[in-house]
Design a protein around this motif. Structure first.
Motif, PDB file in Angstrom:
ATOM      1  N   LYS A  98      -2.729 -11.740  11.484  1.00  0.00           N
ATOM      2  CA  LYS A  98      -1.954 -11.229  10.362  1.00  0.00           C
ATOM      3  C   LYS A  98      -2.935 -10.582   9.399  1.00  0.00           C
ATOM      4  CE  LYS A  98       1.340 -15.024  10.759  1.00  0.00           C
ATOM      5  NZ  LYS A  98       2.449 -14.293  11.310  1.00  0.00           N
ATOM      6  N   THR A  99      -2.440  -9.737   8.525  1.00  0.00           N
ATOM      7  CA  THR A  99      -3.287  -9.263   7.436  1.00  0.00           C
ATOM      8  C   THR A  99      -2.663  -9.702   6.120  1.00  0.00           C
ATOM      9  OG1 THR A  99      -2.227  -7.083   7.393  1.00  0.00           O
ATOM     10  CG2 THR A  99      -4.261  -7.268   8.649  1.00  0.00           C
ATOM     11  N   LEU A 100      -3.523 -10.061   5.204  1.00  0.00           N
ATOM     12  CA  LEU A 100      -3.130 -10.482   3.866  1.00  0.00           C
ATOM     13  C   LEU A 100      -3.780  -9.487   2.921  1.00  0.00           C
ATOM     14  CD1 LEU A 100      -1.888 -12.715   2.033  1.00  0.00           C
ATOM     15  CD2 LEU A 100      -4.105 -13.860   2.160  1.00  0.00           C
ATOM     16  N   GLY A 101      -2.962  -8.779   2.140  1.00  0.00           N
ATOM     17  CA  GLY A 101      -3.551  -7.710   1.351  1.00  0.00           C
ATOM     18  C   GLY A 101      -2.862  -7.401   0.042  1.00  0.00           C
ATOM     19  N   VAL A 102      -3.427  -6.377  -0.604  1.00  0.00           N
ATOM     20  CA  VAL A 102      -2.959  -5.900  -1.902  1.00  0.00           C
ATOM     21  C   VAL A 102      -2.902  -4.375  -1.845  1.00  0.00           C
ATOM     22  CG1 VAL A 102      -3.558  -5.711  -4.352  1.00  0.00           C
ATOM     23  CG2 VAL A 102      -4.004  -7.830  -3.132  1.00  0.00           C
ATOM     24  N   ILE A 103      -1.845  -3.814  -2.388  1.00  0.00           N
ATOM     25  CA  ILE A 103      -1.749  -2.368  -2.573  1.00  0.00           C
ATOM     26  C   ILE A 103      -1.647  -2.112  -4.066  1.00  0.00           C
ATOM     27  CG2 ILE A 103      -0.400  -0.278  -2.128  1.00  0.00           C
ATOM     28  CD1 ILE A 103       0.537  -1.575   0.475  1.00  0.00           C
ATOM     29  N   LEU A 104      -2.537  -1.271  -4.558  1.00  0.00           N
ATOM     30  CA  LEU A 104      -2.557  -0.934  -5.982  1.00  0.00           C
ATOM     31  C   LEU A 104      -1.673   0.282  -6.248  1.00  0.00           C
ATOM     32  CD1 LEU A 104      -6.398  -1.350  -6.575  1.00  0.00           C
ATOM     33  CD2 LEU A 104      -4.584  -3.035  -6.973  1.00  0.00           C
ATOM     34  N   PRO A 105      -1.233   0.454  -7.479  1.00  0.00           N
ATOM     35  CA  PRO A 105      -0.409   1.627  -7.809  1.00  0.00           C
ATOM     36  C   PRO A 105      -1.148   2.923  -7.479  1.00  0.00           C
ATOM     37  CG  PRO A 105      -0.431   0.063  -9.626  1.00  0.00           C
ATOM     38  CD  PRO A 105      -1.450  -0.408  -8.635  1.00  0.00           C
ATOM     39  N   SER A 106      -0.372   3.937  -7.075  1.00  0.00           N
ATOM     40  CA  SER A 106      -0.965   5.235  -6.761  1.00  0.00           C
ATOM     41  C   SER A 106      -0.004   6.346  -7.160  1.00  0.00           C
ATOM     42  CB  SER A 106      -1.301   5.338  -5.273  1.00  0.00           C
ATOM     43  OG  SER A 106      -0.131   5.246  -4.500  1.00  0.00           O
ATOM     44  N   GLU A 107      -0.547   7.512  -7.374  1.00  0.00           N
ATOM     45  CA  GLU A 107       0.261   8.681  -7.741  1.00  0.00           C
ATOM     46  C   GLU A 107       1.130   9.136  -6.573  1.00  0.00           C
ATOM     47  OE1 GLU A 107       0.381  10.377 -10.760  1.00  0.00           O
ATOM     48  OE2 GLU A 107      -0.801   8.715 -11.562  1.00  0.00           O
ATOM     49  N   GLU A 108       0.558   9.108  -5.371  1.00  0.00           N
ATOM     50  CA  GLU A 108       1.241   9.583  -4.167  1.00  0.00           C
ATOM     51  C   GLU A 108       1.484   8.423  -3.209  1.00  0.00           C
ATOM     52  OE1 GLU A 108       2.241  12.762  -3.670  1.00  0.00           O
ATOM     53  OE2 GLU A 108       1.502  13.223  -5.677  1.00  0.00           O
ATOM     54  N   PRO A 109       2.506   8.532  -2.355  1.00  0.00           N
ATOM     55  CA  PRO A 109       2.723   7.498  -1.340  1.00  0.00           C
ATOM     56  C   PRO A 109       1.535   7.419  -0.374  1.00  0.00           C
ATOM     57  CG  PRO A 109       4.614   8.977  -1.480  1.00  0.00           C
ATOM     58  CD  PRO A 109       3.514   9.583  -2.304  1.00  0.00           C
ATOM     59  N   LEU A 110       1.260   6.219   0.118  1.00  0.00           N
ATOM     60  CA  LEU A 110       0.226   5.999   1.124  1.00  0.00           C
ATOM     61  C   LEU A 110       0.890   5.995   2.492  1.00  0.00           C
ATOM     62  CD1 LEU A 110      -1.632   3.023  -0.607  1.00  0.00           C
ATOM     63  CD2 LEU A 110      -1.995   5.488  -0.939  1.00  0.00           C
ATOM     64  N   THR A 111       0.298   6.653   3.475  1.00  0.00           N
ATOM     65  CA  THR A 111       0.865   6.712   4.812  1.00  0.00           C
ATOM     66  C   THR A 111       0.041   5.850   5.759  1.00  0.00           C
ATOM     67  OG1 THR A 111       1.685   8.953   4.441  1.00  0.00           O
ATOM     68  CG2 THR A 111       1.503   8.224   6.738  1.00  0.00           C
TER      69      THR A 111
END
Length: 106
Positions: free
Chosen positions: A35-48
């Motif tokens: 599994k992966t345990l992670g964090v996504i920070l705010p961004s101006e554009e969507p991440l693909t």
């Protein structure tokens, strides 16, 4: 979903994507499941993100908008929600706040 994972190994090196906007660590459970345990920070554009395996993304905290493959609709997911990503596909994710997540590979 469980609040914690017991008896796991954690890969020391972080997976860092999009110049640090997405950071995760691989967990290996006693039975070999990853599994992966992670964090996504705010961004101006969507991440693909592109997938090789089917995935279930579980949102632990925060809120995000997700578009899977070329689907016309964008879904909103928040703490406690999860969504499925088919194998060999991609998804776009955008956040306005910090999102903690777990990726369950299927």
């Amino acid at each position: 979903m469980a609040e914690q994972f017991d008896l796991v190994s954690i890969k020391k090196k972080a997976n860092v994507h999009f110049n640090g906007t997405s950071i995760s660590h691989i967990l290996v459970l006693k039975d070999g499941t990853k599994k992966t345990l992670g964090v996504i920070l705010p961004s101006e554009e969507p991440l693909t993100f592109k997938t090789h395996l089917a995935e279930c993304i579980e949102i632990i905290s925060g809120e995000c908008s997700v578009q899977i493959d070329d689907a016309p609709e964008i879904q909103i997911y928040a703490s406690g929600d999860s969504f499925q990503i088919p194998a060999n596909s991609q998804f776009n994710i955008k956040t306005n706040d910090v999102v903690d997540y777990i990726c369950h590979f299927e």
